[in-house]
Design a protein around this motif. Sequence first.
Motif, PDB file in Angstrom:
ATOM      1  N   SER A 193      -4.955   0.468  -4.908  1.00 59.32           N
ATOM      2  CA  SER A 193      -6.122   0.190  -4.068  1.00 59.32           C
ATOM      3  C   SER A 193      -7.410   0.734  -4.667  1.00 59.32           C
ATOM      4  O   SER A 193      -8.482   0.160  -4.455  1.00 59.32           O
ATOM      5  CB  SER A 193      -5.942   0.835  -2.692  1.00 59.32           C
ATOM      6  OG  SER A 193      -4.893   0.234  -1.996  1.00 59.32           O
ATOM      7  N   LYS A 194      -7.306   1.851  -5.368  1.00 65.38           N
ATOM      8  CA  LYS A 194      -8.533   2.540  -5.788  1.00 65.38           C
ATOM      9  C   LYS A 194      -8.900   2.170  -7.220  1.00 65.38           C
ATOM     10  O   LYS A 194      -9.873   1.487  -7.453  1.00 65.38           O
ATOM     11  CB  LYS A 194      -8.350   4.054  -5.659  1.00 65.38           C
ATOM     12  CG  LYS A 194      -7.684   4.500  -4.362  1.00 65.38           C
ATOM     13  CD  LYS A 194      -8.531   4.240  -3.150  1.00 65.38           C
ATOM     14  CE  LYS A 194      -7.799   4.610  -1.865  1.00 65.38           C
ATOM     15  NZ  LYS A 194      -8.588   4.382  -0.679  1.00 65.38           N
ATOM     16  N   THR A 216      -1.269   4.353  -5.884  1.00 67.63           N
ATOM     17  CA  THR A 216      -1.728   3.078  -5.309  1.00 67.63           C
ATOM     18  C   THR A 216      -2.562   2.281  -6.311  1.00 67.63           C
ATOM     19  O   THR A 216      -3.140   2.855  -7.247  1.00 67.63           O
ATOM     20  CB  THR A 216      -2.573   3.351  -4.038  1.00 67.63           C
ATOM     21  OG1 THR A 216      -2.999   2.102  -3.504  1.00 67.63           O
ATOM     22  CG2 THR A 216      -3.789   4.210  -4.318  1.00 67.63           C
ATOM     23  N   GLY A 247       0.858  -1.184   0.000  1.00 68.08           N
ATOM     24  CA  GLY A 247       0.000   0.000   0.000  1.00 68.08           C
ATOM     25  C   GLY A 247       0.893   1.232   0.000  1.00 68.08           C
ATOM     26  O   GLY A 247       2.073   1.152   0.388  1.00 68.08           O
ATOM     27  N   SER A 248       0.356   2.371  -0.453  1.00 71.35           N
ATOM     28  CA  SER A 248       1.173   3.585  -0.374  1.00 71.35           C
ATOM     29  C   SER A 248       1.382   3.963   1.096  1.00 71.35           C
ATOM     30  O   SER A 248       2.328   4.670   1.432  1.00 71.35           O
ATOM     31  CB  SER A 248       0.581   4.736  -1.184  1.00 71.35           C
ATOM     32  OG  SER A 248      -0.793   4.823  -0.998  1.00 71.35           O
ATOM     33  N   ASP A 249       0.532   3.461   1.975  1.00 67.43           N
ATOM     34  CA  ASP A 249       0.739   3.666   3.418  1.00 67.43           C
ATOM     35  C   ASP A 249       2.158   3.261   3.834  1.00 67.43           C
ATOM     36  O   ASP A 249       2.796   3.937   4.636  1.00 67.43           O
ATOM     37  CB  ASP A 249      -0.231   2.785   4.228  1.00 67.43           C
ATOM     38  CG  ASP A 249      -1.635   3.364   4.292  1.00 67.43           C
ATOM     39  OD1 ASP A 249      -1.825   4.515   3.891  1.00 67.43           O
ATOM     40  OD2 ASP A 249      -2.537   2.635   4.744  1.00 67.43           O
ATOM     41  N   PHE A 262      -5.859  13.449   4.328  1.00 70.68           N
ATOM     42  CA  PHE A 262      -5.797  12.028   4.667  1.00 70.68           C
ATOM     43  C   PHE A 262      -5.158  11.839   6.055  1.00 70.68           C
ATOM     44  O   PHE A 262      -4.050  12.331   6.312  1.00 70.68           O
ATOM     45  CB  PHE A 262      -4.971  11.342   3.582  1.00 70.68           C
ATOM     46  CG  PHE A 262      -4.842   9.850   3.728  1.00 70.68           C
ATOM     47  CD1 PHE A 262      -5.930   9.060   4.059  1.00 70.68           C
ATOM     48  CD2 PHE A 262      -3.619   9.226   3.493  1.00 70.68           C
ATOM     49  CE1 PHE A 262      -5.804   7.685   4.164  1.00 70.68           C
ATOM     50  CE2 PHE A 262      -3.481   7.849   3.592  1.00 70.68           C
ATOM     51  CZ  PHE A 262      -4.578   7.089   3.937  1.00 70.68           C
ATOM     52  N   ALA A 312      -3.053   9.259  -4.865  1.00 70.26           N
ATOM     53  CA  ALA A 312      -3.790   7.992  -4.719  1.00 70.26           C
ATOM     54  C   ALA A 312      -5.009   7.934  -5.650  1.00 70.26           C
ATOM     55  O   ALA A 312      -5.417   6.856  -6.077  1.00 70.26           O
ATOM     56  CB  ALA A 312      -4.242   7.813  -3.270  1.00 70.26           C
ATOM     57  N   TYR A 313      -5.586   9.115  -5.956  1.00 68.72           N
ATOM     58  CA  TYR A 313      -6.821   9.138  -6.758  1.00 68.72           C
ATOM     59  C   TYR A 313      -6.579   9.718  -8.150  1.00 68.72           C
ATOM     60  O   TYR A 313      -7.527  10.130  -8.809  1.00 68.72           O
ATOM     61  CB  TYR A 313      -7.896   9.959  -6.022  1.00 68.72           C
ATOM     62  CG  TYR A 313      -8.232   9.356  -4.683  1.00 68.72           C
ATOM     63  CD1 TYR A 313      -9.136   8.304  -4.581  1.00 68.72           C
ATOM     64  CD2 TYR A 313      -7.619   9.806  -3.518  1.00 68.72           C
ATOM     65  CE1 TYR A 313      -9.422   7.725  -3.358  1.00 68.72           C
ATOM     66  CE2 TYR A 313      -7.897   9.225  -2.288  1.00 68.72           C
ATOM     67  CZ  TYR A 313      -8.803   8.186  -2.215  1.00 68.72           C
ATOM     68  OH  TYR A 313      -9.078   7.605  -1.008  1.00 68.72           O
ATOM     69  N   CYS A 319      -1.938  16.263  -0.809  1.00 72.88           N
ATOM     70  CA  CYS A 319      -2.706  15.165  -1.392  1.00 72.88           C
ATOM     71  C   CYS A 319      -3.506  15.738  -2.565  1.00 72.88           C
ATOM     72  O   CYS A 319      -4.202  16.732  -2.408  1.00 72.88           O
ATOM     73  CB  CYS A 319      -3.644  14.659  -0.303  1.00 72.88           C
ATOM     74  SG  CYS A 319      -4.540  13.194  -0.702  1.00 72.88           S
ATOM     75  N   ASN A 359      -7.997  13.849  -0.270  1.00 70.36           N
ATOM     76  CA  ASN A 359      -8.984  13.098   0.489  1.00 70.36           C
ATOM     77  C   ASN A 359      -9.144  13.803   1.837  1.00 70.36           C
ATOM     78  O   ASN A 359      -8.143  13.985   2.531  1.00 70.36           O
ATOM     79  CB  ASN A 359      -8.468  11.666   0.706  1.00 70.36           C
ATOM     80  CG  ASN A 359      -9.376  10.825   1.570  1.00 70.36           C
ATOM     81  OD1 ASN A 359     -10.482  11.232   1.903  1.00 70.36           O
ATOM     82  ND2 ASN A 359      -8.901   9.642   1.938  1.00 70.36           N
ATOM     83  N   ASP A 390       0.628  13.099  -2.835  1.00 68.45           N
ATOM     84  CA  ASP A 390      -0.073  11.820  -2.791  1.00 68.45           C
ATOM     85  C   ASP A 390      -1.126  11.815  -3.895  1.00 68.45           C
ATOM     86  O   ASP A 390      -2.145  12.505  -3.804  1.00 68.45           O
ATOM     87  CB  ASP A 390      -0.708  11.653  -1.401  1.00 68.45           C
ATOM     88  CG  ASP A 390      -1.332  10.287  -1.216  1.00 68.45           C
ATOM     89  OD1 ASP A 390      -1.594   9.585  -2.215  1.00 68.45           O
ATOM     90  OD2 ASP A 390      -1.567   9.919  -0.047  1.00 68.45           O
ATOM     91  N   ARG A 443      -2.920  -4.830  -0.804  1.00 70.50           N
ATOM     92  CA  ARG A 443      -1.923  -3.885  -0.327  1.00 70.50           C
ATOM     93  C   ARG A 443      -0.785  -3.707  -1.324  1.00 70.50           C
ATOM     94  O   ARG A 443       0.273  -4.321  -1.207  1.00 70.50           O
ATOM     95  CB  ARG A 443      -1.357  -4.309   1.051  1.00 70.50           C
ATOM     96  CG  ARG A 443      -2.370  -4.701   2.087  1.00 70.50           C
ATOM     97  CD  ARG A 443      -3.392  -3.614   2.353  1.00 70.50           C
ATOM     98  NE  ARG A 443      -2.795  -2.361   2.810  1.00 70.50           N
ATOM     99  CZ  ARG A 443      -3.049  -1.185   2.218  1.00 70.50           C
ATOM    100  NH1 ARG A 443      -3.865  -1.086   1.176  1.00 70.50           N
ATOM    101  NH2 ARG A 443      -2.497  -0.100   2.693  1.00 70.50           N
TER     102      ARG A 443
HETATM  103  C1  PLP Z   1      -4.946  10.011  -0.073  1.00 72.17           C
HETATM  104  C2  PLP Z   1      -4.675   8.588   0.230  1.00 72.17           C
HETATM  105  N1  PLP Z   1      -3.416   8.144   0.198  1.00 72.17           N
HETATM  106  C3  PLP Z   1      -3.120   6.869   0.465  1.00 72.17           C
HETATM  107  C4  PLP Z   1      -4.117   5.973   0.792  1.00 72.17           C
HETATM  108  C5  PLP Z   1      -3.722   4.583   1.163  1.00 72.17           C
HETATM  109  O1  PLP Z   1      -3.642   3.803   0.074  1.00 72.17           O
HETATM  110  P1  PLP Z   1      -3.077   2.329   0.166  1.00 72.17           P
HETATM  111  O2  PLP Z   1      -4.251   1.429   0.196  1.00 72.17           O
HETATM  112  O3  PLP Z   1      -2.250   2.199  -1.086  1.00 72.17           O
HETATM  113  O4  PLP Z   1      -2.219   2.227   1.402  1.00 72.17           O
HETATM  114  C6  PLP Z   1      -5.444   6.378   0.834  1.00 72.17           C
HETATM  115  C7  PLP Z   1      -6.506   5.434   1.191  1.00 72.17           C
HETATM  116  O5  PLP Z   1      -7.605   5.757   1.515  1.00 72.17           O
HETATM  117  C8  PLP Z   1      -5.728   7.730   0.557  1.00 72.17           C
HETATM  118  O6  PLP Z   1      -6.979   8.202   0.609  1.00 72.17           O
END
Ligand code: PLP
Length: 370
Positions: free
Chosen positions: A225-226, A223, A97-99, A123, A197-198, A167, A171, A195, A234
């Motif tokens: 994930s989305k 990521t 995950g990017s986390d 976020f 992610a979206y 971000c 988010n 970030d 992950r």
């Molecule tokens: C802005 C942002 N960055 C990172 C993540 C985490 O993504 P990942 O599932 O890749 O850890 C999210 C997940 O909600 C997010 O909203």
Amino acid sequence: MTKRNIENMIRNYIKDIVGYDPVKHPDSIKENNTSITEIIKLNGNENPYGTSPKISSSLNNYPIHIYPDPHQNKIRQKLAKHVGADILPSQIIAGAGSDEIIELLLKLFINPQDEIIIPEPTFGMYRFFSAISQAKIINIPRNEQFDVNIDTTIANINDKTKMIFLCSPNNPTGNLISISDTKKILETGIITIIDEAYYEFAGSESSVIKLTTQYDNLIILRTFSKWAGLAALRIGYGIMSQILVNYLLSIKTPYNINIVAENAMLLALEDKNFLMDRIQNIIDERDNFIAELKHISFIKPYPSHANFVLCEFESSTVANKLNLYLQQNGIFIRTYPNQKRLESFLRISIGTSDQMKFLLAKIKEFKHIK
Ligand SMILES: Cc1ncc(COP(=O)(O)O)c(C=O)c1O
């Protein structure tokens, strides 16, 4: 020898950390709401369609008895090709995950009391990991439209400032940061984490990827994930200078990307067109949803470049009541009870067409019984 108290041995600052407030899993929702049979999960910005059938059907063919490649060679090569913009495999690192990349970056850069700028609301994981790394968090509140206050941000940068989290799309507010504003921050020289992610929901023009050649303090996070519907496996990645990637590779756990996640990621890249068509569905649903909400007097939807819509209400009471009403109908969305500025807001992830029709009908029904 006297018996020691195990809790007293924990580092003091850890005891004060407020954990991240994660979204509820359907199992716990069902446990607490036994009358609900079907759950419409719109609280985690996940992909309502799931992933590509090619990925789900191939899940049992992997050599799970051997460790995955700690250098992520294949992953990084394929990702570089996917990202384009002349990015090399050596400028990419994958994380669980990017986390995980966020956590690794803080491990790499942050000494206790270093300052990290976080323009909130944003976020929650940035604050969470920053607190664990004992950084001093400097929140420069976003303006009325939730844009970053660039001048105030720059005015708050000092010798202790190490990093900023931006971000885009943000988010939970759904807005972008412009390339020119990003440049202003980058020019200060602090580590700037963008970030994205979206970003697949916002279009390639929204990305700051082109700036990577000019700024070695720019780090981009993405990521699977989305857009690719792989949240549970992950897998995310970071794009940055080769020097930083090498350091991160040296401090990460060796086998951070499991073989199932790796293969799912590779298949997602092969099936990119299919997945991106679904993204278009989600974008269309989102725009349609916002247009419909604009006709409802008690909701103010914010524009969104992501797969969710932030909605404002006249008070937290109305927001809470609507949230409760939707829950009673099996619809779960994101609330922000612990964030003062977002108390009268709700964030709704975009679901399938049928889910959104049902949701809209319930919101309209609520209006009548308010
Ligand atoms: C802005 C942002 N960055 C990172 C993540 C985490 O993504 P990942 O599932 O890749 O850890 C999210 C997940 O909600 C997010 O909203």
